[in-house]
Design a protein around this motif. Sequence first.
Motif, PDB file in Angstrom:
ATOM      1  N   ILE A 103     -49.010   0.044 -14.707  1.00  0.00           N
ATOM      2  CA  ILE A 103     -48.386   0.160 -13.376  1.00  0.00           C
ATOM      3  C   ILE A 103     -47.809  -1.190 -12.963  1.00  0.00           C
ATOM      4  N   GLN A 104     -48.605  -2.254 -13.187  1.00  0.00           N
ATOM      5  CA  GLN A 104     -48.130  -3.576 -12.763  1.00  0.00           C
ATOM      6  C   GLN A 104     -46.886  -4.012 -13.536  1.00  0.00           C
ATOM      7  N   GLN A 105     -46.782  -3.563 -14.777  1.00  0.00           N
ATOM      8  CA  GLN A 105     -45.614  -3.959 -15.570  1.00  0.00           C
ATOM      9  C   GLN A 105     -44.368  -3.145 -15.232  1.00  0.00           C
ATOM     10  N   LEU A 106     -44.570  -1.942 -14.713  1.00  0.00           N
ATOM     11  CA  LEU A 106     -43.413  -1.058 -14.518  1.00  0.00           C
ATOM     12  C   LEU A 106     -42.823  -1.078 -13.110  1.00  0.00           C
ATOM     13  N   PHE A 107     -43.642  -1.466 -12.120  1.00  0.00           N
ATOM     14  CA  PHE A 107     -43.173  -1.323 -10.735  1.00  0.00           C
ATOM     15  C   PHE A 107     -43.179  -2.663 -10.000  1.00  0.00           C
ATOM     16  N   PRO A 108     -42.333  -2.791  -8.970  1.00  0.00           N
ATOM     17  CA  PRO A 108     -42.378  -3.995  -8.142  1.00  0.00           C
ATOM     18  C   PRO A 108     -43.785  -4.148  -7.548  1.00  0.00           C
ATOM     19  N   GLN A 109     -44.151  -5.404  -7.291  1.00  0.00           N
ATOM     20  CA  GLN A 109     -45.554  -5.675  -6.963  1.00  0.00           C
ATOM     21  C   GLN A 109     -46.103  -4.855  -5.786  1.00  0.00           C
ATOM     22  N   HIS A 110     -45.311  -4.749  -4.703  1.00  0.00           N
ATOM     23  CA  HIS A 110     -45.856  -4.065  -3.522  1.00  0.00           C
ATOM     24  C   HIS A 110     -46.108  -2.584  -3.808  1.00  0.00           C
ATOM     25  N   LEU A 111     -45.203  -1.964  -4.593  1.00  0.00           N
ATOM     26  CA  LEU A 111     -45.362  -0.549  -4.914  1.00  0.00           C
ATOM     27  C   LEU A 111     -46.543  -0.369  -5.881  1.00  0.00           C
ATOM     28  N   ALA A 112     -46.608  -1.276  -6.853  1.00  0.00           N
ATOM     29  CA  ALA A 112     -47.705  -1.216  -7.824  1.00  0.00           C
ATOM     30  C   ALA A 112     -49.046  -1.278  -7.085  1.00  0.00           C
ATOM     31  N   MET A 113     -49.159  -2.182  -6.088  1.00  0.00           N
ATOM     32  CA  MET A 113     -50.424  -2.323  -5.357  1.00  0.00           C
ATOM     33  C   MET A 113     -50.763  -1.039  -4.606  1.00  0.00           C
ATOM     34  N   GLN A 114     -49.730  -0.415  -4.048  1.00  0.00           N
ATOM     35  CA  GLN A 114     -49.965   0.847  -3.311  1.00  0.00           C
ATOM     36  C   GLN A 114     -50.484   1.948  -4.264  1.00  0.00           C
ATOM     37  N   TYR A 115     -49.827   2.040  -5.417  1.00  0.00           N
ATOM     38  CA  TYR A 115     -50.248   3.039  -6.406  1.00  0.00           C
ATOM     39  C   TYR A 115     -51.699   2.789  -6.831  1.00  0.00           C
ATOM     40  N   ILE A 116     -51.976   1.523  -7.113  1.00  0.00           N
ATOM     41  CA  ILE A 116     -53.311   1.180  -7.621  1.00  0.00           C
ATOM     42  C   ILE A 116     -54.374   1.491  -6.565  1.00  0.00           C
ATOM     43  N   GLU A 117     -54.105   1.114  -5.321  1.00  0.00           N
ATOM     44  CA  GLU A 117     -55.076   1.386  -4.245  1.00  0.00           C
ATOM     45  C   GLU A 117     -55.333   2.889  -4.103  1.00  0.00           C
ATOM     46  N   LEU A 118     -54.243   3.646  -4.146  1.00  0.00           N
ATOM     47  CA  LEU A 118     -54.391   5.100  -3.997  1.00  0.00           C
ATOM     48  C   LEU A 118     -55.194   5.711  -5.146  1.00  0.00           C
ATOM     49  N   LEU A 119     -54.894   5.253  -6.361  1.00  0.00           N
ATOM     50  CA  LEU A 119     -55.613   5.791  -7.522  1.00  0.00           C
ATOM     51  C   LEU A 119     -57.097   5.468  -7.424  1.00  0.00           C
ATOM     52  N   ILE A 120     -57.394   4.243  -7.012  1.00  0.00           N
ATOM     53  CA  ILE A 120     -58.804   3.841  -6.910  1.00  0.00           C
ATOM     54  C   ILE A 120     -59.501   4.678  -5.825  1.00  0.00           C
ATOM     55  N   GLN A 121     -58.796   4.885  -4.714  1.00  0.00           N
ATOM     56  CA  GLN A 121     -59.348   5.704  -3.628  1.00  0.00           C
ATOM     57  C   GLN A 121     -59.600   7.145  -4.073  1.00  0.00           C
ATOM     58  N   ARG A 122     -58.610   7.743  -4.723  1.00  0.00           N
ATOM     59  CA  ARG A 122     -58.673   9.181  -5.008  1.00  0.00           C
ATOM     60  C   ARG A 122     -59.423   9.512  -6.308  1.00  0.00           C
ATOM     61  N   VAL A 123     -59.342   8.625  -7.271  1.00  0.00           N
ATOM     62  CA  VAL A 123     -59.967   8.940  -8.563  1.00  0.00           C
ATOM     63  C   VAL A 123     -61.208   8.065  -8.796  1.00  0.00           C
ATOM     64  N   GLY A 124     -61.112   6.797  -8.428  1.00  0.00           N
ATOM     65  CA  GLY A 124     -62.257   5.896  -8.595  1.00  0.00           C
ATOM     66  C   GLY A 124     -61.995   4.867  -9.677  1.00  0.00           C
ATOM     67  N   PHE A 125     -62.338   3.609  -9.381  1.00  0.00           N
ATOM     68  CA  PHE A 125     -62.102   2.559 -10.373  1.00  0.00           C
ATOM     69  C   PHE A 125     -62.979   2.811 -11.610  1.00  0.00           C
TER      70      PHE A 125
END
Length: 394
Positions: A103-125
């Motif tokens: 995710i970090q390699q494919l998307f601009p940083q702010h979007l990548a952070m949003q995706y990562i936060e959501l995934l961690i929230q919904r699926v779990g780190f």
Amino acid sequence: MLFDVIVVGAGFAGSVIAERCARVLGKRVLIIEKRAHIGGNAYDCYDDHGILIHQYGPHIFHTNQKFVIDYLSNFTTWIEYQHRVQALIDGSYVPLPFNLNTIQQLFPQHLAMQYIELLIQRVGFGKRTTILQLRELSSEPLLQQLAEFVYQKVFLNYTLKQWELRPEELNPTVTGRVPVVISYDDRYFADEYQMMPKSGYTAMFHKMLSDQNIHYLLNTDYQDIVKIDFINKKIQLFGQEFSGLLVYTGKIDEFFGYCFGELPYRSLHFAFEHLPQIDSYQKVGTVNYPNDYSYTRITEFKKITQQRHSGTTIVREYPQRYDRHKAGADIPYYPLPQPTNEKLYQQYKNLAATWSNVIFVGRLAEYRYYDMHHVVARALHVFEKEILPKFSNQ
Ligand code: FAD
Ligand code: UDP
């Protein structure tokens, strides 16, 4: 009778059973193999340039089952190897399975952070999910956008190339083999044990089968020397009645003369290329091309076997339809996991259950998308639970 056990096929399934029958039970075993070598699809050999290649595509050993490693360690020592794969997506080589690094390699940083936060929230780190589950997971538009991206860019076109089917047309376990990983773990397999046989698979098979009770006939289709009377359920070997055990690891539909129809398979064409004086062709063992080219992936063998050589050999995999009548497309590499095919397989399985003197085991005989470790575990289980009791009752 010259032999107590006939084994059709010298891949993992046939070799493990043959080894156990010979070493544990002292039985005389005949293996019949139609190819010119042992090892089945795990066969490896040195190419004309002295590089160890896997003739039927890259084979990386991984398992969580220690007893499988303990068993195979009787026949080989190992080198550590953690398989890493990249995928070419939108012009960048990014790590696969799709993970937080990707995710970090494919998307601009702010979007990548949003995706990562959501995934961690919904699926779990640290959790793993599948692309089909991720698509269903949430009505959150941003997460849907990410799931759609991964589906389109990683899975859809690769799966169409590999199977001529969309991901949702296959059993979900197929695309589930390559999860979406909610961590920075970019290893292709998550198993506890990941290693390669130090001198290669074929050397391991030779040791496995080096018992005086094991004989093998290569370049021989079993149907040329084994005759089956389907009405009386009797078997002949070289024209003589055979009252021992037949262990069959070929295609189950072939055994029964395709009486219910053919089970479908996918085949592959492997294009090998040697590149002299090139030490390293690509960064990792395998690079997948979901959206570009007609091949699915390129593997560089030296990366996996850790061989040192001034040149390198790579292989490209071109998926194709399986056709048992067409040379070049007549190796059934993959069963096709779909409900209708499973139903057809169950018909053969029910018929197989009426044969007390024939055991069906392995990827082709059980029509299962097994990895090597599954087959070893399965063959050891079949030996313990089905073969040992048969012989101890005699
Ligand atoms: P096979 O290896 O297919 O052995 C069956 C044998 O029976 C064959 O040698 C065949 O020639 C013989 N036979 C069939 N019919 C007849 C007949 N009529 N007469 C005589 N002989 C016959 N697994 C992993 O764990 N890791 C990997 O990285 C991996 N990569 C793979 C990559 C590819 C491209 C493919 C296709 C498979 C891969 N696998 C991998 C899966 C692995 O190859 C299988 O799980 C394993 O080899 C199956 O063993 P088997 O004995 O059941 O079948
Ligand atoms: N897959 C995909 N894109 C990839 C890798 C895998 O769509 O980049 C899907 C595809 O359907 C493939 C399946 O996941 O057949 C399993 O992949 P795996 O690498 O385990 O396949 P194998 O090594 O058995 O060919």
